[in-house]
Design a protein around this motif. Structure first.
Motif, PDB file in Angstrom:
ATOM      1  N   ARG A  46      40.547  18.783  32.028  1.00 36.34           N
ATOM      2  CA  ARG A  46      40.052  18.106  32.472  1.00 36.34           C
ATOM      3  C   ARG A  46      38.949  17.259  31.337  1.00 36.34           C
ATOM      4  N   GLY A  48      42.994  28.754  37.221  1.00 40.92           N
ATOM      5  CA  GLY A  48      41.919  28.098  38.172  1.00 40.92           C
ATOM      6  C   GLY A  48      41.941  29.312  39.251  1.00 40.92           C
ATOM      7  N   ASN A  49      40.669  29.324  39.678  1.00 40.11           N
ATOM      8  CA  ASN A  49      40.571  30.454  40.469  1.00 40.11           C
ATOM      9  C   ASN A  49      39.015  30.238  41.539  1.00 40.11           C
ATOM     10  N   ILE A  69      37.170  33.564  43.937  1.00 43.01           N
ATOM     11  CA  ILE A  69      37.279  34.654  45.111  1.00 43.01           C
ATOM     12  C   ILE A  69      37.217  33.994  46.553  1.00 43.01           C
ATOM     13  N   SER A  70      37.998  34.219  47.467  1.00 45.14           N
ATOM     14  CA  SER A  70      37.934  34.341  49.362  1.00 45.14           C
ATOM     15  C   SER A  70      39.312  34.969  49.756  1.00 45.14           C
ATOM     16  N   LEU A 107      41.792  31.085  53.057  1.00 44.21           N
ATOM     17  CA  LEU A 107      42.465  29.473  52.658  1.00 44.21           C
ATOM     18  C   LEU A 107      43.317  29.138  53.403  1.00 44.21           C
ATOM     19  N   ALA A 166      44.036  25.182  49.498  1.00 48.41           N
ATOM     20  CA  ALA A 166      43.097  26.048  48.351  1.00 48.41           C
ATOM     21  C   ALA A 166      44.291  26.857  47.695  1.00 48.41           C
ATOM     22  N   ILE A 222      47.939  24.723  39.214  1.00 51.07           N
ATOM     23  CA  ILE A 222      47.059  24.618  38.008  1.00 51.07           C
ATOM     24  C   ILE A 222      48.180  25.709  37.086  1.00 51.07           C
ATOM     25  N   TRP A 275      46.496  41.859  37.274  1.00 48.85           N
ATOM     26  CA  TRP A 275      46.746  41.874  38.781  1.00 48.85           C
ATOM     27  C   TRP A 275      48.298  41.843  39.147  1.00 48.85           C
ATOM     28  N   GLY A 316      41.340  42.009  30.760  1.00 43.79           N
ATOM     29  CA  GLY A 316      40.127  42.499  31.851  1.00 43.79           C
ATOM     30  C   GLY A 316      39.361  41.401  31.692  1.00 43.79           C
ATOM     31  N   GLY A 359      32.935  29.920  32.901  1.00 44.49           N
ATOM     32  CA  GLY A 359      34.101  29.447  33.735  1.00 44.49           C
ATOM     33  C   GLY A 359      33.911  30.567  34.880  1.00 44.49           C
ATOM     34  N   ARG A 417      33.062  32.095  39.060  1.00 47.55           N
ATOM     35  CA  ARG A 417      34.294  31.850  40.305  1.00 47.55           C
ATOM     36  C   ARG A 417      34.248  33.219  40.668  1.00 47.55           C
ATOM     37  N   LEU A 418      34.095  33.915  40.118  1.00 45.25           N
ATOM     38  CA  LEU A 418      34.838  35.273  40.701  1.00 45.25           C
ATOM     39  C   LEU A 418      33.646  36.005  40.664  1.00 45.25           C
TER      40      LEU A 418
END
Ligand code: HXC
Length: 292
Positions: free
Chosen positions: A41, A97-98, A100-101, A106, A110, A117, A149, A191, A197, A201-202
């Protein structure tokens, strides 16, 4: 097999190839003789990466395209533009895209932000390339970047786990459907490979991330970028083209450890183990005493 001309004459597209793991894989392909196309992007980031990689590898080309892979028409237009400058021989579905929530927090948007993506975008890319390869009778390879996962599920990243599981099934399905056209599809389930990036987010609380993996990963460490790049080059190579429809983990066996009833005991110290031994022995001794 990693000879410098392994990918001579090949042209691969890496989605999200401007940064992180996508960039690392792309650089490896270029070092091994491929020309690459990267999309993402952020046009400026792509341009900068391409310029750096071309400066390091004289004679090689890295083309860039700004695109949001969530938009099917934009994907189709980009693939058309790429093909106008020459066909591709491979696609790496790396863009993701990811965050944690807790799932209960959500919103539908979300969920869509991730699924559009990972699940939809990956399909748009794969089919846009696949139909051209089939029409042209061109051999090709698709590699998708998943996570472990896809086998175990994962709390707190449900949209990503669901979407990546969908891509794993796409890999298996198309490996069969497209094998007769000379197109093979495989996937890597990495793993923990820290990149800017993903880690923003994680691991938002910036826990002592690398130390966490000294107990939570059986090999006591996170992945090295070169290990993932080598794996990607291996799977993209025609030297191993009989590998088709596989999802291969590269995680130091962390995914397996997560399944083990006693895996949390990896964190025990020698003193803990000594105490455990003494407790079990004393339980055995009192049983014996009762029996005699
Ligand atoms: C709850 C959230 C949220 C959060 C966003 N949303 N972040 N909800 N918790 N932390 C909600 C928003 O409120 C909004 O819903 C909806 O999601 C869309 O948010 P936007 O910001 O408008 O989305 P967008 O601009 O499209 O950005 C997409 C994104 C973003 C996925 C949220 O993070 C992104 O662009 N990421 C791309 C890069 C990336 O994620 N890299 C890491 C990949 S790692 P509402 O209803 O409020 O409008 C990976 C696996 C790694 O894939 C495995 C490691 C082991």
């Amino acid at each position: 097999m990693f000879k410098p001309d392994l990918f001579k004459g090949k042209r691969f597209l890496v989605t999200g190839g401007g940064t992180g793991l996508g960039r690392m894989m792309m650089e490896k392909f270029v070092e091994l003789g491929a020309d690459c196309v990267i999309c993402g992007r952020r046009g400026g980031v792509l341009e900068e990466t391409a310029a750096q990689v071309m400066a390091k590898n004289p004679g090689r080309r890295v083309d860039v395209h700004s695109v949001d892979i969530r938009v099917a028409t934009a994907v189709e237009e980009m693939i058309e533009r790429i093909w106008a400058t020459g066909p591709l021989d491979g696609l790496v579905n790396n863009a993701a895209g990811n965050f944690i929530s807790q799932t209960k927090d959500l919103s539908p948007r979300a969920f869509d932000a991730i699924a559009n993506i990972v699940l939809h975008g990956t399909f748009y890319m794969t089919n846009a390339c696949g139909k051209r390869w089939i029409a042209e009778k061109r051999k090709a390879s698709v590699l998708s970047i998943l996570t472990t996962w896809v086998w175990t599920g994962s709390p707190f990243v449900v949209p990503s786990a669901m979407s990546k599981a969908g891509v794993a099934v796409m890999t298996q399905s198309l490996a069969v459907e497209w094998a007769r056209h000379g197109i093979r599809l495989n996937a890597i389930a990495p793993g923990p490979f820290p990149t800017e990036g993903a880690w923003a987010r994680l691991n938002p609380l910036k826990e002592d991330d690398d130390n966490r993996y000294s107990t939570r990963n059986p090999m006591g460490r996170v992945g090295r970028p070169s290990e993932l790049a080598n794996m990607a080059a291996f799977l993209m190579s025609e030297e191993v083209e009989y590998i088709n429809g596989e999802v291969i983990a590269i995680d130091g066996a962390m995914g397996l450890m997560g399944n083990g009833t006693f895996s949390s005991m990896m964190a025990y110290s020698e003193a803990d183990w000594q105490r455990i031994r003494e407790q079990i022995q004393s339980a055995n001794a009192s049983d014996k005493a009762k029996r005699s």
